[in-house]
Design an enzyme around this catalytic site. Sequence first.
Site, short mmCIF file in Angstrom:
data_model
loop_
_atom_site.label_atom_id
_atom_site.label_comp_id
_atom_site.label_asym_id
_atom_site.label_seq_id
_atom_site.Cartn_x
_atom_site.Cartn_y
_atom_site.Cartn_z
N HIS A 12 -8.75 -28.28 18.97
CA HIS A 12 -7.50 -27.59 18.63
C HIS A 12 -6.27 -28.32 19.20
CE1 HIS A 12 -8.46 -25.18 22.54
NE2 HIS A 12 -7.62 -26.16 22.84
N HIS A 59 -3.70 -20.87 26.55
CA HIS A 59 -3.24 -21.91 27.50
C HIS A 59 -1.95 -21.50 28.20
CE1 HIS A 59 -5.72 -24.03 24.50
NE2 HIS A 59 -5.83 -25.04 25.32
N HIS A 193 -12.43 -33.94 27.11
CA HIS A 193 -11.06 -34.40 27.37
C HIS A 193 -10.58 -33.93 28.74
CE1 HIS A 193 -10.11 -30.46 25.48
NE2 HIS A 193 -8.83 -30.57 25.77
N GLU A 240 -13.71 -26.50 27.48
CA GLU A 240 -13.43 -25.67 26.29
C GLU A 240 -14.63 -25.62 25.35
OE1 GLU A 240 -8.58 -26.25 25.94
OE2 GLU A 240 -9.88 -27.39 24.61
C1 DHB Z 1 -4.64 -31.63 24.14
C2 DHB Z 1 -5.88 -31.02 23.98
C3 DHB Z 1 -6.02 -29.64 24.14
O1 DHB Z 1 -7.21 -28.98 24.02
C4 DHB Z 1 -4.92 -28.85 24.44
O2 DHB Z 1 -5.09 -27.52 24.54
C5 DHB Z 1 -3.68 -29.45 24.64
C6 DHB Z 1 -3.54 -30.85 24.49
C7 DHB Z 1 -4.45 -33.11 23.95
O3 DHB Z 1 -5.43 -33.85 23.85
O4 DHB Z 1 -3.29 -33.53 23.82
FE FE Z 2 -7.02 -26.86 24.74
#
Ligand code: DHB
Ligand code: FE
Length: 279
Positions: A12, A59, A193, A240
């Site tokens: 997302h 978030h 990530h 996540e």
């Molecule tokens: C990014 C990824 C995310 O899951 C999020 O909530 C905000 C930013 C990113 O990779 O930029």
């Molecule tokens: Fe996220």
Amino acid sequence: MATLVGGVTTSHVPAIGRAIAQNLQQEPYWKPWFDGFPPVRRWLAEVRPDVAVVFYNDHGLNFFLDKMPTFAVGAAPTYENDDEGWGIPTLPPYRGDPALSWHLIEALIEREFDVTTCQEMRVDHAFTLPLKLLWPDDEVCPVRTVPVCINTVQFPLPSAARCFRLGQAVGDAIRAWDSDARVLVVGTGGLSHQLDGERAGFINRDFDRAFMASLIDDPKWATQYSIEDLVELTGTQGVELLMWLAARAALGDAARQVHANYHIPISNTAAGLMAMAPA
Ligand code: DHB
Ligand code: FE
């Protein structure tokens, strides 16, 4: 009884909202990601969901660090999006499904998941962008929605095993709902990530691939890991993937893969997509 038609799990990343707004889907950076969606949309046109139950993590738009429920279920007639500061367009409000919301809430509390019930709730990019990716041509999302929010932003987080059981309970409740509605489950977030700290930019392709395969072959596989293990293996925001696990668990014991896509990177994220149907 209601029909649980299947599940879609997807990353997302907020930058997706900018790419959609600026029509960048065919640009070399974005094409490998957006090309994953047409087969999923064709499948959705066949299975015709009326309502989507969306597992996602807020978030900071609706819940902030001062009050952080572990599990929260929306029970509102509509859900509004708002500016989170990512520089992406705010999307139109989403229709809720209070009857399904309260059915889920009652079933979850009966199963000893003491969820927070939200009769007002704003939904952030983790809810809006996946639905926009699934129904890009509709200005207003064409399905009714029930947000199910799982805390992955402030420790302590619920374990993978607990999120799996939450998903099972949601799936059982959907199948037992006295309605002729067709229900899709959606899980948003991940895959690996990490947005800040010493390991910012961390991605683990091997783990992501193993996790995606496990959702079909051995869906409880990821429940062997603690939250600390998952942070180590997938990055601080990679946890996540708990949303994917809950959505998969809702489908029942066996599921077949309808479609999958995996692409590195979108922004800081290994971006994944899966569509699955109960087998
Ligand atoms: C990014 C990824 C995310 O899951 C999020 O909530 C905000 C930013 C990113 O990779 O930029
Ligand atoms: Fe996220």
